[in-house]
Design a protein around this motif. Structure first.
Motif, PDB file in Angstrom:
ATOM      1  N   TYR A  51      35.731  14.261  33.908  1.00  0.00           N
ATOM      2  CA  TYR A  51      35.240  14.145  32.614  1.00  0.00           C
ATOM      3  C   TYR A  51      34.417  15.608  32.280  1.00  0.00           C
ATOM      4  CZ  TYR A  51      35.942   9.263  33.458  1.00  0.00           C
ATOM      5  OH  TYR A  51      36.677   8.027  33.476  1.00  0.00           O
ATOM      6  N   THR A  52      33.980  16.167  33.482  1.00  0.00           N
ATOM      7  CA  THR A  52      33.263  17.600  33.076  1.00  0.00           C
ATOM      8  C   THR A  52      34.460  18.511  32.763  1.00  0.00           C
ATOM      9  OG1 THR A  52      31.733  17.088  34.861  1.00  0.00           O
ATOM     10  CG2 THR A  52      31.783  19.365  34.199  1.00  0.00           C
ATOM     11  N   ALA A  53      35.519  18.279  33.476  1.00  0.00           N
ATOM     12  CA  ALA A  53      36.655  19.314  33.116  1.00  0.00           C
ATOM     13  C   ALA A  53      37.344  18.989  31.766  1.00  0.00           C
ATOM     14  CB  ALA A  53      37.646  19.200  34.176  1.00  0.00           C
ATOM     15  N   LEU A  57      41.698  10.983  26.725  1.00  0.00           N
ATOM     16  CA  LEU A  57      40.920   9.907  26.486  1.00  0.00           C
ATOM     17  C   LEU A  57      41.488   8.901  27.053  1.00  0.00           C
ATOM     18  CD1 LEU A  57      40.306  10.686  22.538  1.00  0.00           C
ATOM     19  CD2 LEU A  57      38.449  10.378  24.694  1.00  0.00           C
ATOM     20  N   GLN A  58      42.758   8.628  27.042  1.00  0.00           N
ATOM     21  CA  GLN A  58      43.592   7.769  27.804  1.00  0.00           C
ATOM     22  C   GLN A  58      43.280   7.454  29.321  1.00  0.00           C
ATOM     23  OE1 GLN A  58      45.109   5.262  26.180  1.00  0.00           O
ATOM     24  NE2 GLN A  58      45.043   4.437  28.449  1.00  0.00           N
ATOM     25  N   VAL A  59      43.097   8.892  29.754  1.00  0.00           N
ATOM     26  CA  VAL A  59      42.884   8.798  31.190  1.00  0.00           C
ATOM     27  C   VAL A  59      41.455   8.317  31.499  1.00  0.00           C
ATOM     28  CG1 VAL A  59      42.330  10.653  33.021  1.00  0.00           C
ATOM     29  CG2 VAL A  59      44.497  11.068  31.802  1.00  0.00           C
ATOM     30  N   GLY A  60      40.754   8.495  30.435  1.00  0.00           N
ATOM     31  CA  GLY A  60      39.467   8.039  30.665  1.00  0.00           C
ATOM     32  C   GLY A  60      39.248   6.453  30.706  1.00  0.00           C
ATOM     33  N   VAL A  61      40.270   5.719  29.890  1.00  0.00           N
ATOM     34  CA  VAL A  61      40.367   4.358  29.832  1.00  0.00           C
ATOM     35  C   VAL A  61      41.185   3.952  31.257  1.00  0.00           C
ATOM     36  CG1 VAL A  61      41.902   2.433  28.731  1.00  0.00           C
ATOM     37  CG2 VAL A  61      40.892   4.311  27.449  1.00  0.00           C
ATOM     38  N   THR A  62      42.062   4.616  31.627  1.00  0.00           N
ATOM     39  CA  THR A  62      42.673   4.497  32.776  1.00  0.00           C
ATOM     40  C   THR A  62      41.945   4.451  34.057  1.00  0.00           C
ATOM     41  OG1 THR A  62      44.756   5.118  32.276  1.00  0.00           O
ATOM     42  CG2 THR A  62      44.635   5.029  34.591  1.00  0.00           C
ATOM     43  N   ARG A  99      32.643  14.682  22.351  1.00  0.00           N
ATOM     44  CA  ARG A  99      31.296  14.650  23.115  1.00  0.00           C
ATOM     45  C   ARG A  99      31.418  13.296  24.311  1.00  0.00           C
ATOM     46  NH1 ARG A  99      26.353  14.428  19.377  1.00  0.00           N
ATOM     47  NH2 ARG A  99      25.350  14.402  21.406  1.00  0.00           N
ATOM     48  N   VAL A 100      32.281  12.350  23.948  1.00  0.00           N
ATOM     49  CA  VAL A 100      32.140  11.306  25.032  1.00  0.00           C
ATOM     50  C   VAL A 100      32.521  11.965  26.414  1.00  0.00           C
ATOM     51  CG1 VAL A 100      34.747  10.743  24.804  1.00  0.00           C
ATOM     52  CG2 VAL A 100      33.218   9.070  25.513  1.00  0.00           C
ATOM     53  N   PHE A 101      33.165  12.897  26.677  1.00  0.00           N
ATOM     54  CA  PHE A 101      33.446  13.502  27.960  1.00  0.00           C
ATOM     55  C   PHE A 101      32.154  13.779  28.670  1.00  0.00           C
ATOM     56  CE2 PHE A 101      37.678  13.900  26.089  1.00  0.00           C
ATOM     57  CZ  PHE A 101      38.295  13.231  27.031  1.00  0.00           C
TER      58      PHE A 101
END
Length: 223
Positions: free
Chosen positions: A103-105, A174-179, A113-115
């Motif tokens: 998420y930092t990357a 964002l989809q990676v975040g969901v996964t 901003r969610v990351f």
């Protein structure tokens, strides 16, 4: 209309999760004054509907609620942890570092901003797990590892895969975040099975609750 809808989705997710057992974060959030992180907007302050706020159950709220380590801090007392559970704790530390680094990357690449907000929360998650590793004499596999570097070859491969997938564009990230959050929740729920030590159980419960909030946030931003 779409921006308002996105806010409504996030508000619903945050409220449902708060009722589902993470109300322990509320007293911390309640102390935030107008215009402060985690608090209501100050008079005349413009509010971005996509800004992660108190009602969303993530974002700014994570800095002052379950993400700031206050609710994650393990109880002072320790319990009995098996050899297998110690190995699992080390694995959880690497998974938390993976999420933080990933998420930092993405935060450096995209404007969402969610990351940045969730990456900060993952830092506190890792701190809580490291506290348990130290308490139970488990070698910390994340110690001394720079961003994107991991002791486990499997975790490194997963990080590289997710990073490449999310580097396509913001929506893909964002989809990676969901996964990633779905996988983390499943792994944490499995890790928490048969745990008898109250401090370890406490941290797992909080990690699961905040990961559920992260998932709701990523889903809201992705839609």
């Amino acid at each position: 209309m779409k921006r308002i809808s996105r806010t409504a989705i996030a508000l619903t997710a945050g409220g449902a999760l708060a009722l589902g057992g993470v109300a322990a974060a509320v007293p911390v959030l309640a102390g935030a004054g107008p215009g402060e992180p985690g608090g209501p907007p100050a008079a005349g302050q413009t509010v971005d509907p996509r800004r992660p706020g108190v009602g969303h159950g993530m974002g700014q709220g994570l800095q002052r609620g379950p993400g700031d380590g206050t609710c994650l801090n393990p109880p002072a007392s320790s319990g009995t942890v098996t050899a297998a559970q110690k190995t699992t704790l080390a694995q959880v530390a690497e998974e938390e570092k993976l999420a933080n680094d990933l998420y930092t990357a993405f935060a450096a690449r995209y404007d969402a901003r969610v990351f940045d907000q969730i990456a900060r929360a993952e830092t506190h998650h890792l701190y809580a797990v490291r506290t348990l590793l130290d308490r139970y004499g488990v070698t910390d596999p994340t110690e001394g590892k720079s961003a994107g570097q991991f002791a486990s070859a499997n975790v490194k491969a997963e990080y590289d895969r997710l990073l490449a997938q999310g580097s396509a564009n913001e929506k893909a990230a964002l989809q990676v975040g969901v996964t990633a959050e779905k996988a983390q929740i499943a792994a944490l729920q499995k890790s928490a099975q048969d745990v008898k030590a109250a401090d370890v159980e406490h941290v797992y419960e909080r990690l699961i609750a905040t990961s559920q909030r992260h998932l709701a946030a990523f889903q809201a931003w992705a839609n």
